[in-house]
Design a protein around this motif. Structure first.
Motif, PDB file in Angstrom:
ATOM      1  N   ALA A  52     -10.596   6.784   5.403  1.00  0.00           N
ATOM      2  CA  ALA A  52     -11.099   5.512   5.953  1.00  0.00           C
ATOM      3  C   ALA A  52      -9.952   4.625   6.412  1.00  0.00           C
ATOM      4  CB  ALA A  52     -11.947   4.793   4.904  1.00  0.00           C
ATOM      5  N   LEU A  53      -8.888   4.568   5.635  1.00  0.00           N
ATOM      6  CA  LEU A  53      -7.756   3.721   6.006  1.00  0.00           C
ATOM      7  C   LEU A  53      -6.962   4.290   7.172  1.00  0.00           C
ATOM      8  CD1 LEU A  53      -6.592   2.547   2.488  1.00  0.00           C
ATOM      9  CD2 LEU A  53      -7.760   1.210   4.255  1.00  0.00           C
ATOM     10  N   SER A  54      -7.028   5.598   7.367  1.00  0.00           N
ATOM     11  CA  SER A  54      -6.313   6.194   8.501  1.00  0.00           C
ATOM     12  C   SER A  54      -7.027   5.899   9.823  1.00  0.00           C
ATOM     13  CB  SER A  54      -6.147   7.698   8.303  1.00  0.00           C
ATOM     14  OG  SER A  54      -7.390   8.354   8.427  1.00  0.00           O
ATOM     15  N   GLU A  55      -8.248   5.414   9.747  1.00  0.00           N
ATOM     16  CA  GLU A  55      -9.035   5.128  10.946  1.00  0.00           C
ATOM     17  C   GLU A  55      -8.956   3.663  11.381  1.00  0.00           C
ATOM     18  OE1 GLU A  55     -12.956   6.578  10.092  1.00  0.00           O
ATOM     19  OE2 GLU A  55     -12.235   8.635   9.801  1.00  0.00           O
ATOM     20  N   ILE A  56      -8.214   2.851  10.656  1.00  0.00           N
ATOM     21  CA  ILE A  56      -8.068   1.443  11.034  1.00  0.00           C
ATOM     22  C   ILE A  56      -6.586   1.107  11.160  1.00  0.00           C
ATOM     23  CG2 ILE A  56     -10.244   0.735   9.971  1.00  0.00           C
ATOM     24  CD1 ILE A  56      -8.617  -0.378   7.631  1.00  0.00           C
ATOM     25  N   ALA A  57      -6.302   0.042  11.875  1.00  0.00           N
ATOM     26  CA  ALA A  57      -4.912  -0.386  12.045  1.00  0.00           C
ATOM     27  C   ALA A  57      -4.465  -1.146  10.800  1.00  0.00           C
ATOM     28  CB  ALA A  57      -4.785  -1.282  13.270  1.00  0.00           C
ATOM     29  N   LEU A  58      -3.409  -0.673  10.183  1.00  0.00           N
ATOM     30  CA  LEU A  58      -2.800  -1.361   9.045  1.00  0.00           C
ATOM     31  C   LEU A  58      -1.529  -2.030   9.530  1.00  0.00           C
ATOM     32  CD1 LEU A  58      -3.233   1.419   6.321  1.00  0.00           C
ATOM     33  CD2 LEU A  58      -4.662  -0.600   6.690  1.00  0.00           C
ATOM     34  N   ASN A  59      -1.293  -3.236   9.092  1.00  0.00           N
ATOM     35  CA  ASN A  59      -0.125  -3.995   9.529  1.00  0.00           C
ATOM     36  C   ASN A  59       0.754  -4.342   8.335  1.00  0.00           C
ATOM     37  OD1 ASN A  59      -0.923  -4.321  12.357  1.00  0.00           O
ATOM     38  ND2 ASN A  59      -2.605  -5.523  11.480  1.00  0.00           N
ATOM     39  N   PRO A  60       2.057  -4.419   8.558  1.00  0.00           N
ATOM     40  CA  PRO A  60       2.923  -4.865   7.470  1.00  0.00           C
ATOM     41  C   PRO A  60       2.628  -6.323   7.144  1.00  0.00           C
ATOM     42  CG  PRO A  60       4.193  -4.549   9.482  1.00  0.00           C
ATOM     43  CD  PRO A  60       2.795  -4.105   9.770  1.00  0.00           C
ATOM     44  N   PRO A  61       2.836  -6.741   5.904  1.00  0.00           N
ATOM     45  CA  PRO A  61       2.548  -8.131   5.549  1.00  0.00           C
ATOM     46  C   PRO A  61       3.500  -9.104   6.237  1.00  0.00           C
ATOM     47  CG  PRO A  61       3.612  -6.987   3.728  1.00  0.00           C
ATOM     48  CD  PRO A  61       3.346  -5.966   4.786  1.00  0.00           C
ATOM     49  N   ARG A  62       2.991 -10.284   6.523  1.00  0.00           N
ATOM     50  CA  ARG A  62       3.823 -11.333   7.114  1.00  0.00           C
ATOM     51  C   ARG A  62       4.495 -12.176   6.041  1.00  0.00           C
ATOM     52  NH1 ARG A  62      -0.432 -13.833  11.065  1.00  0.00           N
ATOM     53  NH2 ARG A  62      -1.791 -12.117  10.580  1.00  0.00           N
ATOM     54  N   ARG A  63       4.009 -12.083   4.838  1.00  0.00           N
ATOM     55  CA  ARG A  63       4.599 -12.792   3.697  1.00  0.00           C
ATOM     56  C   ARG A  63       4.915 -11.745   2.623  1.00  0.00           C
ATOM     57  NH1 ARG A  63       3.763 -18.186   4.462  1.00  0.00           N
ATOM     58  NH2 ARG A  63       1.959 -18.769   5.687  1.00  0.00           N
ATOM     59  N   PRO A  64       5.908 -12.019   1.798  1.00  0.00           N
ATOM     60  CA  PRO A  64       6.261 -11.052   0.761  1.00  0.00           C
ATOM     61  C   PRO A  64       5.093 -10.792  -0.195  1.00  0.00           C
ATOM     62  CG  PRO A  64       7.926 -12.782   0.936  1.00  0.00           C
ATOM     63  CD  PRO A  64       6.769 -13.202   1.789  1.00  0.00           C
ATOM     64  N   LEU A  65       4.896  -9.535  -0.513  1.00  0.00           N
ATOM     65  CA  LEU A  65       3.888  -9.094  -1.486  1.00  0.00           C
ATOM     66  C   LEU A  65       4.572  -8.174  -2.479  1.00  0.00           C
ATOM     67  CD1 LEU A  65       0.934  -7.965   0.827  1.00  0.00           C
ATOM     68  CD2 LEU A  65       1.084 -10.091  -0.458  1.00  0.00           C
ATOM     69  N   TYR A  66       4.000  -8.075  -3.658  1.00  0.00           N
ATOM     70  CA  TYR A  66       4.517  -7.132  -4.635  1.00  0.00           C
ATOM     71  C   TYR A  66       3.564  -5.960  -4.749  1.00  0.00           C
ATOM     72  CZ  TYR A  66       8.309 -10.074  -6.070  1.00  0.00           C
ATOM     73  OH  TYR A  66       9.468 -10.797  -6.077  1.00  0.00           O
ATOM     74  N   SER A  67       4.130  -4.797  -4.895  1.00  0.00           N
ATOM     75  CA  SER A  67       3.363  -3.583  -5.106  1.00  0.00           C
ATOM     76  C   SER A  67       3.063  -3.450  -6.587  1.00  0.00           C
ATOM     77  CB  SER A  67       4.179  -2.365  -4.643  1.00  0.00           C
ATOM     78  OG  SER A  67       3.609  -1.177  -5.156  1.00  0.00           O
ATOM     79  N   CYS A  68       1.801  -3.297  -6.929  1.00  0.00           N
ATOM     80  CA  CYS A  68       1.466  -3.048  -8.328  1.00  0.00           C
ATOM     81  C   CYS A  68       1.570  -1.557  -8.653  1.00  0.00           C
ATOM     82  CB  CYS A  68       0.096  -3.614  -8.668  1.00  0.00           C
ATOM     83  SG  CYS A  68       0.164  -5.398  -8.944  1.00  0.00           S
ATOM     84  N   VAL A  69       1.969  -0.743  -7.672  1.00  0.00           N
ATOM     85  CA  VAL A  69       2.303   0.661  -7.943  1.00  0.00           C
ATOM     86  C   VAL A  69       3.708   0.740  -8.526  1.00  0.00           C
ATOM     87  CG1 VAL A  69       2.731   2.927  -6.901  1.00  0.00           C
ATOM     88  CG2 VAL A  69       0.761   1.579  -6.178  1.00  0.00           C
ATOM     89  N   SER A  70       4.632  -0.041  -7.947  1.00  0.00           N
ATOM     90  CA  SER A  70       6.029   0.012  -8.371  1.00  0.00           C
ATOM     91  C   SER A  70       6.496  -1.236  -9.110  1.00  0.00           C
ATOM     92  CB  SER A  70       6.928   0.217  -7.152  1.00  0.00           C
ATOM     93  OG  SER A  70       6.880  -0.939  -6.318  1.00  0.00           O
ATOM     94  N   GLY A  71       5.823  -2.354  -8.904  1.00  0.00           N
ATOM     95  CA  GLY A  71       6.287  -3.622  -9.455  1.00  0.00           C
ATOM     96  C   GLY A  71       7.383  -4.247  -8.609  1.00  0.00           C
ATOM     97  N   ALA A  72       7.728  -3.614  -7.501  1.00  0.00           N
ATOM     98  CA  ALA A  72       8.769  -4.087  -6.587  1.00  0.00           C
ATOM     99  C   ALA A  72       8.105  -4.669  -5.336  1.00  0.00           C
ATOM    100  CB  ALA A  72       9.690  -2.923  -6.199  1.00  0.00           C
TER     101      ALA A  72
END
Length: 168
Positions: A52-72
């Motif tokens: 489903a996500l491969s069928e839509i346009a994903l954009n990089p964030p414009r503001r800093p976000l943290y990944s809860c996968v890595s904590g970074a």
């Protein structure tokens, strides 16, 4: 919070673990959730999420976000990768690690947007947030609150302004 851990698994395994923890004098609280997110119970959903996500346009964030996968901080290449988001659905949540990094930044103000206050409660319990409660603010009232939601939001914005957050 750093001292908390969530476990997921088949009901019989959780029942057994809960008994063992109780015998050891450790408190266990069952979470009221619809699914065992971030556990093997989600494995069957991962291909559909990735597709489903491969069928839509994903954009990089414009503001800093943290990944809860890595904590970074979330990298731009992760933000636009459907496999990353599928992995996020299955991976352990590194919320405390991400919060530790963010709270180390000067002037950090945390705002929870959404109907609950679970993340606000966890942030307030975090060892690095002790004494900083005015800078941890839920913007919306709890879903069970009888108070006027607009009044709650205005009061929350006022507390953020008093904590030094510039409002535009």
């Amino acid at each position: 919070a750093p001292q908390l851990c969530v476990l997921a698994g088949p009901a019989a395994a959780i029942d057994a673990l809960e008994g063992e923890l109780g015998e050891a004098g450790l408190q266990a609280t069952r979470l009221m959730v619809s699914h065992a997110f971030h556990s093997a119970a989600m494995d069957g959903a991962l291909p559909a999420v990735r597709q489903a996500l491969s069928e839509i346009a994903l954009n990089p964030p414009r503001r800093p976000l943290y990944s809860c996968v890595s904590g970074a901080p979330l990298r731009a290449d992760e933000a636009v990768d459907p496999a990353y988001w599928a992995r996020q659905l299955r991976a352990p949540v590194r919320f405390s690690d991400a919060l530790t990094r963010e709270l180390a930044e000067p002037g950090t103000v945390l705002v929870e947007l959404g109907p609950g206050q679970a993340l606000t409660a966890l942030a307030r319990q975090h060892r690095d947030a002790q004494g900083r409660a005015p800078r941890v603010q839920p913007l919306l009232p709890p879903p069970t609150a009888a108070a006027d939601a607009a009044l709650h939001a205005v009061e929350a914005i006022g507390r953020l302004w008093c904590a030094g957050l510039p409002l535009h």
